[in-house]
Design a protein around this motif. Structure first.
Motif, PDB file in Angstrom:
ATOM      1  N   GLY A 119      -5.775 166.320  32.887  1.00  9.09           N
ATOM      2  CA  GLY A 119      -5.530 166.865  31.556  1.00  9.09           C
ATOM      3  C   GLY A 119      -4.384 166.284  30.768  1.00  9.09           C
ATOM      4  O   GLY A 119      -4.173 165.075  30.713  1.00  9.09           O
ATOM      5  N   ASN A 120      -3.601 167.199  30.189  1.00  4.75           N
ATOM      6  CA  ASN A 120      -2.557 166.840  29.233  1.00  4.75           C
ATOM      7  C   ASN A 120      -1.235 166.637  29.956  1.00  4.75           C
ATOM      8  O   ASN A 120      -0.955 167.330  30.940  1.00  4.75           O
ATOM      9  CB  ASN A 120      -2.419 167.986  28.219  1.00  4.75           C
ATOM     10  N   HIS A 121      -0.389 165.738  29.451  1.00  6.49           N
ATOM     11  CA  HIS A 121       0.996 165.655  29.936  1.00  6.49           C
ATOM     12  C   HIS A 121       1.780 166.761  29.247  1.00  6.49           C
ATOM     13  O   HIS A 121       2.462 166.552  28.241  1.00  6.49           O
ATOM     14  CB  HIS A 121       1.621 164.288  29.637  1.00  6.49           C
ATOM     15  N   SER A 122       1.642 167.967  29.776  1.00  7.56           N
ATOM     16  CA  SER A 122       2.294 169.139  29.181  1.00  7.56           C
ATOM     17  C   SER A 122       2.248 170.212  30.253  1.00  7.56           C
ATOM     18  O   SER A 122       1.726 169.981  31.347  1.00  7.56           O
ATOM     19  CB  SER A 122       1.520 169.612  27.939  1.00  7.56           C
ATOM     20  N   ALA A 123       2.739 171.389  29.911  1.00 12.91           N
ATOM     21  CA  ALA A 123       2.774 172.465  30.910  1.00 12.91           C
ATOM     22  C   ALA A 123       1.389 172.992  31.263  1.00 12.91           C
ATOM     23  O   ALA A 123       1.245 173.761  32.213  1.00 12.91           O
ATOM     24  CB  ALA A 123       3.671 173.598  30.419  1.00 12.91           C
ATOM     25  N   THR A 124       0.343 172.579  30.539  1.00 11.29           N
ATOM     26  CA  THR A 124      -1.008 173.013  30.933  1.00 11.29           C
ATOM     27  C   THR A 124      -1.674 172.060  31.932  1.00 11.29           C
ATOM     28  O   THR A 124      -2.765 172.341  32.424  1.00 11.29           O
ATOM     29  CB  THR A 124      -1.972 173.116  29.725  1.00 11.29           C
ATOM     30  N   GLN A 125      -1.045 170.932  32.214  1.00 13.23           N
ATOM     31  CA  GLN A 125      -1.634 169.976  33.165  1.00 13.23           C
ATOM     32  C   GLN A 125      -1.990 170.695  34.465  1.00 13.23           C
ATOM     33  O   GLN A 125      -1.356 171.691  34.835  1.00 13.23           O
ATOM     34  CB  GLN A 125      -0.620 168.891  33.497  1.00 13.23           C
ATOM     35  N   VAL A 140      -8.518 174.772  30.598  1.00 14.79           N
ATOM     36  CA  VAL A 140      -7.352 175.204  29.812  1.00 14.79           C
ATOM     37  C   VAL A 140      -6.642 173.989  29.213  1.00 14.79           C
ATOM     38  O   VAL A 140      -6.306 173.953  28.022  1.00 14.79           O
ATOM     39  CB  VAL A 140      -6.379 176.020  30.703  1.00 14.79           C
ATOM     40  N   THR A 141      -6.432 172.960  30.012  1.00 13.24           N
ATOM     41  CA  THR A 141      -5.687 171.795  29.522  1.00 13.24           C
ATOM     42  C   THR A 141      -6.555 170.972  28.559  1.00 13.24           C
ATOM     43  O   THR A 141      -6.061 170.409  27.586  1.00 13.24           O
ATOM     44  CB  THR A 141      -5.092 170.999  30.716  1.00 13.24           C
ATOM     45  N   GLU A 142      -7.876 170.975  28.784  1.00 11.65           N
ATOM     46  CA  GLU A 142      -8.793 170.314  27.832  1.00 11.65           C
ATOM     47  C   GLU A 142      -8.724 171.008  26.472  1.00 11.65           C
ATOM     48  O   GLU A 142      -8.679 170.358  25.423  1.00 11.65           O
ATOM     49  CB  GLU A 142     -10.230 170.365  28.374  1.00 11.65           C
ATOM     50  N   GLN A 143      -8.698 172.346  26.518  1.00 10.82           N
ATOM     51  CA  GLN A 143      -8.647 173.123  25.281  1.00 10.82           C
ATOM     52  C   GLN A 143      -7.373 172.798  24.492  1.00 10.82           C
ATOM     53  O   GLN A 143      -7.392 172.641  23.268  1.00 10.82           O
ATOM     54  CB  GLN A 143      -8.725 174.621  25.605  1.00 10.82           C
TER      55      GLN A 143
END
Ligand code: NAI
Length: 326
Positions: A185-191, A309-312
């Motif tokens: 996913g994302n390089h963020s806290a949702t990864q 969640v991270t895709e969203q």
């Protein structure tokens, strides 16, 4: 000796670059037989600081450093670039909303995408480090219609390496004993740092650590490691980010080891049901300067929920800058 390759780095007078440039010039990224020409981009007010960094690069007398170019114009810094490491970005200022941050960076990365499109090597490999990295990579890619869209990637290797370190610490193993870690996913806290495929010295990692530790300690620790470093150090991770950027490009250019993979945020081709086009972190193997998303992994309900969640979040980031995407 091989012919030199051109490596463009933006944000070249910043913290990450202060570590990164010296490692590139010493041969850690492309090999000890590959000379490099560094092409360094900064904003005009930082050009004096950048001149100081170049003086230090000269003073290292690196045998592989075949030249250095500095500029505050993307078309100069990206000219004929074989690699482009887009590190410079606008940090979040006081009172700045997430939306403002996305827009400020969209402006930077659209200009840089256009410049890459105009002047870089047609095979340029692009790594975006500056945050929000995945969406910045998407913006640069969409502004570079003449380049291969697959060559725009974002960095989740630091998250991957952080996950290796946490699992190694818990199991008393070395990071080199661990195979097949994944950041989705994302390089963020949702990864989503996923150990369901990982092994430690050949044994399934999930069987070696308590499930509760995995869910309530490991996952949030990796997700929030960046914030923990800012709290402790008073500045964001720099040397570790540089080291991971070296790992990302090295493996992409020179290949991943047999029996293992790495995490890279790359344009989704629809693998694992992730919306096509989003710059999403997947497990990938690399060979002959190209990467492929690892196929056929089983995704259980726990993983699927976190991957969604991270895709969203990535969809929302993209929609937030939709008016700036060509
Ligand atoms: P820094 O603030 O020390 O350096 C950034 C540099 O970029 C500054 O020298 C600034 O003048 C320059 N810059 C700003 N706009 C520019 C533009 N349009 N063109 C060229 N240069 C420009 O920041 P640091 O610590 O080096 O971090 C850089 C970025 O990397 C930040 O966005 C940070 O959030 C991100 N980061 C990403 C990580 C990842 O895992 N993907 C990990 C750690 C940091």
């Amino acid at each position: 000796m091989k012919n030199p390759v051109r490596v463009a780095v933006t944000g070249a007078a910043g913290q990450i670059s202060y570590s990164l440039l010296f490692r590139i010039a010493s041969g850690d990224m492309l090999g000890k037989d590959q000379p490099v020409i560094l092409q360094l981009l900064e904003i005009t007010p930082a050009m004096d600081a950048l001149r100081g960094v170049v003086m230090e690069l000269e003073d290292c007398a690196f045998p592989l450093l075949a030249g250095t170019v500095i500029s505050d114009k993307p078309e100069e810094a990206f000219a004929d670039a074989d690699y482009a490491l887009l590190v410079g970005a606008r940090p979040r200022g006081p009172g700045m909303e997430r939306k403002d941050l996305l827009e400020a960076n969209a402006a930077i990365f659209s200009v840089q995408g256009k410049a890459l499109n105009a002047v870089a090597s047609r095979q340029v490999k692009v790594l975006v480090v500056g945050n929000p990295a995945n969406t910045n990579a998407l913006i640069a890619q969409r502004n570079a219609p003449d380049l291969d869209p697959r060559n725009f990637t974002a960095m989740t290797r630091l998250d991957h390496n952080r996950a290796l370190a946490q699992l190694a610490g818990k199991t008393g193993a070395a990071t080199t004993d661990i195979r097949q870690m994944i950041i989705w996913g994302n390089h963020s806290a949702t990864q989503y740092p996923d150990i369901s495929q990982a092994s430690v010295k050949g044994d399934a990692a999930a069987g070696l650590v308590p499930r509760e530790w995995y869910e309530t300690d490991f996952i949030p620790t990796v997700q929030q490691r960046g914030a923990a470093i800012i709290k402790a150090r008073g500045a964001s991770s720099a040397a570790s980010a540089a080291s991971s950027a070296i790992d990302h490009i090295r493996d992409w250019a020179l290949g991943t080891p047999d029996g293992d993979w790495v995490s890279m945020a790359v344009p989704s081709d629809g693998s694992y049901g992730i919306e096509e086009g989003l710059i999403y972190s997947f497990p990938v193997t690399c060979k002959n300067g190209d990467y492929s998303i690892v196929q056929g992994l089983e995704i259980d309900a726990f993983s699927r929920q976190r991957m969604t969640v991270t895709e969203q979040e990535l969809r929302e980031e993209r929609d937030g800058v939709a008016h700036l995407l060509p």
